[in-house]
Design a protein around this motif. Structure first.
Motif, PDB file in Angstrom:
ATOM      1  N   THR A 252       2.670   5.422  -9.238  1.00 56.52           N
ATOM      2  CA  THR A 252       2.019   6.785  -9.047  1.00 56.52           C
ATOM      3  C   THR A 252       1.605   6.959  -7.552  1.00 56.52           C
ATOM      4  O   THR A 252       1.209   8.084  -7.336  1.00 56.52           O
ATOM      5  N   GLY A 253       1.368   6.027  -6.910  1.00 58.92           N
ATOM      6  CA  GLY A 253       1.099   6.171  -5.584  1.00 58.92           C
ATOM      7  C   GLY A 253       0.895   4.642  -4.932  1.00 58.92           C
ATOM      8  O   GLY A 253       1.417   3.640  -5.579  1.00 58.92           O
ATOM      9  N   CYS A 254      -0.287   4.801  -4.192  1.00 60.01           N
ATOM     10  CA  CYS A 254      -0.469   3.253  -3.464  1.00 60.01           C
ATOM     11  C   CYS A 254      -1.940   3.116  -3.022  1.00 60.01           C
ATOM     12  O   CYS A 254      -2.591   4.125  -2.811  1.00 60.01           O
ATOM     13  N   VAL A 255      -2.403   1.835  -3.033  1.00 62.83           N
ATOM     14  CA  VAL A 255      -3.788   1.696  -2.526  1.00 62.83           C
ATOM     15  C   VAL A 255      -3.569   1.020  -1.175  1.00 62.83           C
ATOM     16  O   VAL A 255      -2.768  -0.165  -1.184  1.00 62.83           O
ATOM     17  N   GLY A 256      -4.240   1.294  -0.183  1.00 66.74           N
ATOM     18  CA  GLY A 256      -4.146   0.805   1.244  1.00 66.74           C
ATOM     19  C   GLY A 256      -5.324   0.170   1.870  1.00 66.74           C
ATOM     20  O   GLY A 256      -6.444   0.951   1.591  1.00 66.74           O
ATOM     21  N   ILE A 257      -5.200  -1.064   2.375  1.00 68.82           N
ATOM     22  CA  ILE A 257      -6.562  -1.640   2.974  1.00 68.82           C
ATOM     23  C   ILE A 257      -6.040  -1.760   4.468  1.00 68.82           C
ATOM     24  O   ILE A 257      -4.910  -2.631   4.674  1.00 68.82           O
ATOM     25  N   ALA A 258      -6.805  -1.241   5.563  1.00 65.65           N
ATOM     26  CA  ALA A 258      -6.306  -1.307   6.621  1.00 65.65           C
ATOM     27  C   ALA A 258      -7.428  -2.041   7.630  1.00 65.65           C
ATOM     28  O   ALA A 258      -8.509  -1.585   7.426  1.00 65.65           O
ATOM     29  N   ARG A 259      -7.105  -2.952   8.509  1.00 62.79           N
ATOM     30  CA  ARG A 259      -8.145  -3.293   9.428  1.00 62.79           C
ATOM     31  C   ARG A 259      -7.714  -3.132  10.733  1.00 62.79           C
ATOM     32  O   ARG A 259      -6.661  -3.237  11.323  1.00 62.79           O
ATOM     33  N   ASP A 260      -8.993  -2.540  11.306  1.00 63.90           N
ATOM     34  CA  ASP A 260      -8.921  -2.383  12.866  1.00 63.90           C
ATOM     35  C   ASP A 260      -8.690  -3.693  13.577  1.00 63.90           C
ATOM     36  O   ASP A 260      -9.614  -4.188  13.659  1.00 63.90           O
ATOM     37  N   VAL A 261      -7.505  -3.774  14.097  1.00 64.99           N
ATOM     38  CA  VAL A 261      -7.357  -4.996  14.917  1.00 64.99           C
ATOM     39  C   VAL A 261      -7.034  -4.552  16.465  1.00 64.99           C
ATOM     40  O   VAL A 261      -6.430  -5.494  17.203  1.00 64.99           O
ATOM     41  N   THR A 262      -7.667  -3.578  16.903  1.00 65.95           N
ATOM     42  CA  THR A 262      -7.379  -2.843  18.120  1.00 65.95           C
ATOM     43  C   THR A 262      -7.945  -4.040  19.233  1.00 65.95           C
ATOM     44  O   THR A 262      -7.361  -4.360  20.124  1.00 65.95           O
TER      45      THR A 262
END
Ligand code: ADP
Length: 640
Positions: A252-262
């Motif tokens: 029904t959708g998705c869960v996301g985890i994003a890490r700032d790797v700038t």
């Protein structure tokens, strides 16, 4: 009322004005291991409830004074009884349920109803049910509490996480966003909500994100990188992991985890830039550079190394050095002692001959040094080298010039000494000849003496002119005029030797700036040699054109060794014959004085040519293929 020691028994308080009923109940409960307490009015019952805190209250409905309903109301709503307000209550009544407002009682917290008369079985059953229900209620409440706590905890973790956490619906729109995301991007959470993820990704990364999102909708989890604009125009690199959210087996959708790797990206970029910089420096320097690991395997091989040695980097990287060079050369090249400390990494400067991939041997000057890591440990070897074949060749030429010069001094002395007595001999012979009669057969001897003396004198004159070369008197001439003059002297010989003479002059050939007579001498010598080389006839071609640079010496391999000081405009005159050619082993020697392969030769012709050209600051260059012919290329200065 007492509590028996040991096992905790449950206390049940019965409130009933009927003493018989209380007595019966006491017996039944006692028989089932319950502690029994009793009160005969609701007023007393409230007091005891507070005092004994029973586990359960059996309450008669109809009593004089306060009714059961009043008791319930007091117990559950009067703050005075707060400590016991949760005590489960079972209502006992003889009346049918309809006559009592049951709903109201249950609202007040009544747990159960039991109609009189009841047997012991029914009573115990109801009591146990109430206890079981109560336990369950209790546990439920604890569970709820616990769930609430964990929820808070997770919410807190998610909200304050260092990573960006979000959920998307099946259309790829934001449903939830944690605080971090809005902090990093400077957008309010409300601004994110319901916006498609793709909207906030840099256009270049959209297709990547789309592909990954679609895969997640198919049930796969994905890791990828995307860039989004942060506030104040900064670009943020996010390493993102998205996982499908499944409900009843459907995504029904998705869960996301994003890490700032700038920051990491920046560092990576810096490292790459530095690497590229180093690489381009290594590639662009003129010296060949080879690095080896501890096992003498080639780990890098720059462009200059490719040019000097004829191997391509991709052919040799990973090979042992011995596989690219003969083992004995490797032995000479590398130091035989082990590198021990930093002092040992002092450079070794040497020269040696080395074999190229095409087996040609060249001279290289090289240095070998130790490659060290950041702890100053020896981890390999760096060999840097240059092709010095041309320098060697130039050195040889300088040597030859020296030799010519000292020979010149010697020759001029000898020539002078010999020409005087020779003149004496000639005078005596001529006088004798005049003394003899016309028909005297001995005159022929004297004529022969005089001829030989003349020949010797001629030779000495050449030697003398060689030894004392006059500085050229340079004037602008048409090259054709000089050649024409020489041609006049040579035509007969050409005809006799069956040689075709051809001339090709470029239209834009400038005037040559030379000494007329010396240049004539040059062509005479070259032509005479060509005639000698074409005993069976052939053709001799003059081909003249303007050029801007003389060729570098030797072949063109070492491009970096031009002689800049001599660059400029020249007339290139190629004198080509189709004669026997010069064997490779003689090539080095032909310009040496007295080098000759002819029985009657003096070996001075080419050394004079060489010397005259040098005096003119020109160049001479020879190419020859045995059996096919020889070409001498002269580079003569021209009028600017
Ligand atoms: P000489 O002609 O007296 O031998 P040179 O110095 O002019 O002396 O020439 C040296 C040698 O170079 C010659 O003996 C010959 O072997 C070689 N040589 C010169 N020119 C040519 C040519 N055009 N073709 C073949 N060999 C040549």
């Amino acid at each position: 009322m007492e509590l028996s020691a040991g096992r905790m028994r449950k206390t049940i308080l019965m409130i009933d004005d009927d003493a018989d009923q209380r007595e019966i109940t006491r017996k039944i409960l006692g028989a089932h291991g319950y502690q029994f307490a009793e009160a005969d009015s609701c007023e007393e019952g409230l007091k005891f409830t507070l005092q004994y805190q029973p586990h359960l209250v059996l309450l008669d409905y109809l009593m004089p004074g306060m009714t059961g309903a009043d008791f319930l109301h007091e117990l559950t709503s009067n703050p005075h009884y707060k400590a016991v307000s949760e005590t489960p209550v079972i209502m006992l009544t003889a009346r049918t349920r309809n006559e009592v407002n049951q709903a109201r009682l249950f609202q007040m917290g009544l747990r159960m109803y039991l109609e009189k008369p009841f047997n012991s079985h029914e009573l115990i059953n109801v009591i146990e049910n109430v206890f079981a229900l109560n336990d369950m209620r209790q546990r439920n409440r604890e569970l709820e509490q616990r769930i609430k706590l964990t929820e808070y905890k997770y919410q807190d973790i998610i909200e304050n996480a260092n990573d960006l956490i979000f959920t998307l619906n099946a259309a790829g729109e934001f449903v939830f966003i944690n605080r971090r995301l809005s902090v990093l991007t400077g957008y309010l959470r409300e601004e994110w909500k319901d916006r498609p993820l793709l909207d906030i990704v840099l256009p270049e990364d959209r297709s990547t994100v789309e592909v990954n999102f679609k895969n997640t909708l198919k049930g796969k989890s994905r890791i990828f990188e995307m860039r989004i604009p942060g506030h104040n125009g900064r670009v943020l690199y996010l390493s993102t992991n998205i996982n499908p959210i499944l409900e009843h087996g459907e995504v029904t959708g998705c869960v996301g985890i994003a890490r700032d790797v700038t920051q990491r990206k920046k560092l990576e970029q810096e490292i790459t830039d530095l690497k590229n910089f180093n690489e381009s420096v290594i590639q662009s320097i003129g010296s060949g550079l080879i690095t080896l690991d501890l096992e003498k395997r080639i780990t890098s091989f720059n462009q200059a190394a490719e040019e000097i040695l004829g191997w391509r980097a991709n052919e040799v990287i990973g090979l042992y050095l011995e596989e690219a060079l003969p083992p004995e050369e490797v032995q000479r090249l590398l130091p035989q002692t082990e590198w021990r400390d930093a002092k040992d990494s002092s450079l070794l400067h040497r020269e040696m001959e080395i074999t190229r991939k095409d087996r040609k041997r060249i001279h290289v000057g090289y240095t070998v040094s130790s490659r060290r890591d950041n702890r100053n440990q020896h981890v390999g070897t760096i060999i840097s080298f240059r092709d010095i074949s041309q320098i060697k060749q130039m050195q040889a030429e300088v040597l030859r010039m020296d030799r010519l010069a000292s020979l010149g001094v010697l020759a001029s002395g000898i020539a002078h000494e010999i020409r005087n007595p020779l003149a004496g001999i000639k005078t005596v012979a001529q006088t004798l000849e005049e003394d003899l009669e016309e028909g005297d057969g001995k005159r022929e001897y004297l004529a022969r003496i005089i001829r030989q003396v003349n020949r010797m004198d001629e030779l000495l004159r050449t030697l003398f002119s060689y030894a004392r070369p006059q500085s050229p008197v340079r004037r602008p001439y048409k090259l054709q005029d000089i050649i024409n003059e020489v041609k006049g002297l040579m035509l007969q010989r050409f005809e006799r030797a069956n040689i075709r003479f051809e001339e090709i002059y470029a239209e834009d050939l400038p005037l040559v700036l030379v000494d007329f007579h010396q240049t004539q001498q040059v062509f005479i010598n070259l032509f005479l040699n060509a005639i000698d080389a074409m005993s069976g006839g052939g053709s001799l071609t003059i081909h003249a054109r303007p050029v801007t640079k003389p060729p570098s010496r030797g072949d063109r391999r070492g491009k970096r060794f031009h002689e800049p000081q001599r660059n400029g405009r020249f007339a290139e005159v190629r004198v080509s014959d189709t004669g026997e050619g010069i064997p490779r082993e003689n090539m080095q020697a032909i310009f040496d004085p007295f080098f000759t392969t002819k029985p009657q030769g003096s070996g001075l012709g080419l050394s004079i040519v060489y010397r005259i050209i040098e005096e003119h600051r020109g160049h001479i260059h020879v190419e020859s293929e045995p059996g096919k012919g020889t070409t001498f290329s002269l580079f003569l200065p021209v009028e600017e």
